[in-house]
Write a protein that holds these residues in place. Structure first.
Motif, mmCIF file in Angstrom:
data_model
loop_
_atom_site.group_PDB
_atom_site.id
_atom_site.type_symbol
_atom_site.label_atom_id
_atom_site.label_comp_id
_atom_site.label_asym_id
_atom_site.label_seq_id
_atom_site.Cartn_x
_atom_site.Cartn_y
_atom_site.Cartn_z
ATOM 1 N N ARG A 46 46.198 49.414 44.979
ATOM 2 C CA ARG A 46 45.219 49.102 46.245
ATOM 3 C C ARG A 46 43.729 49.563 45.592
ATOM 4 N N ALA A 47 43.667 50.559 44.968
ATOM 5 C CA ALA A 47 42.383 51.191 44.586
ATOM 6 C C ALA A 47 41.552 50.391 43.675
ATOM 7 N N ARG A 48 40.473 50.514 43.734
ATOM 8 C CA ARG A 48 39.308 49.850 42.984
ATOM 9 C C ARG A 48 38.231 50.721 42.648
ATOM 10 N N ASP A 49 37.576 50.530 41.442
ATOM 11 C CA ASP A 49 36.351 51.187 41.345
ATOM 12 C C ASP A 49 35.460 50.354 40.314
ATOM 13 N N THR A 50 34.634 51.042 39.774
ATOM 14 C CA THR A 50 33.437 50.151 38.964
ATOM 15 C C THR A 50 34.161 49.736 37.493
ATOM 16 N N ASP A 51 34.869 50.546 37.116
ATOM 17 C CA ASP A 51 35.453 50.229 35.882
ATOM 18 C C ASP A 51 36.560 49.384 35.996
ATOM 19 N N ALA A 52 36.343 48.000 35.858
ATOM 20 C CA ALA A 52 37.451 47.054 35.983
ATOM 21 C C ALA A 52 38.389 47.101 35.046
ATOM 22 N N GLU A 53 38.452 47.349 33.762
ATOM 23 C CA GLU A 53 39.295 47.561 32.742
ATOM 24 C C GLU A 53 39.969 48.790 33.217
ATOM 25 N N ALA A 54 39.630 49.725 33.481
ATOM 26 C CA ALA A 54 40.629 51.032 34.043
ATOM 27 C C ALA A 54 41.495 50.620 34.996
ATOM 28 N N VAL A 55 40.745 49.809 36.075
ATOM 29 C CA VAL A 55 41.640 49.487 37.269
ATOM 30 C C VAL A 55 42.729 48.467 36.792
#
Length: 181
Positions: A22-31
């Motif tokens: 469910r988690a998101r952050d600003t680094d789309a590739e890491a997500v």
């Protein structure tokens, strides 16, 4: 290890993996990377967990604790969970809204099942099975779960094979297709 504690330990891990999904952050590739790893781990763990319960734990609980209705209901809920998991595996883009929806549906189904299983089957096992039996079941269940995970039980084609109406028509069991479909 006590089978009830081992099963509940997996339940806690399921919830942790769902949080990663469910988690998101600003680094789309890491997500993306975290979600792909978590989805794979969750698929293997969910399927291995459920199949080991059905082969190692549920029959013993039915035999020794008389939890037949709870056992049958738990197995039915595993099929629903496999359907929800298959839908999650079928979403290619783990950053897409469809992935988030699939995670939500799986999480809701899983939360319902874990709550019921912990209040019924697992409490039946705690109350009706002696510690030595629970320990022996824990060893058998863990070994079977781990064997299934090592064999890649969470792969898409293996999950689909667990769902009666997701198999090709020539592989369906006509006696169960209508009841479960």
């Amino acid at each position: 290890m006590d089978v009830v504690e081992a099963i509940v330990g997996d339940h806690v891990r399921f919830e942790s993996l769902l949080r990663v999904l469910r988690a998101r952050d600003t680094d789309a590739e890491a997500v993306r990377a975290r979600r792909l790893r978590a989805r794979t781990e969750l698929a293997d763990l969910l399927v291995g967990h459920a199949q080991a319960e059905e082969s190692q734990v549920y029959p013993k609980v039915r035999e020794l604790a008389g939890g037949g209705d709870h056992v049958a209901h738990g197995a039915d809920e595993h099929v629903d969970g496999h359907r929800r998991l298959l839908a999650l595996l079928d979403v290619e883009d783990v950053l897409a809204p469809a992935f988030d929806r699939a995670v939500g549906k799986l999480a809701n189904s899983l939360a319902h099942h874990l709550d019921e299983e912990e209040r019924t089957l697992l409490n039946d096992a705690r109350l009706q099975l002696d510690p030595a039996t629970r320990a022996a079941l824990g060893v058998a269940w863990t070994a079977e779960r781990d064997r299934l995970i090592a064999a890649g039980c969470g792969a898409r084609e293996k999950v689909a094979a667990l769902i009666p109406d997701a198999r090709p028509p020539h592989q369906r069991d006509p006696l169960h297709h209508d009841a479960l479909g």
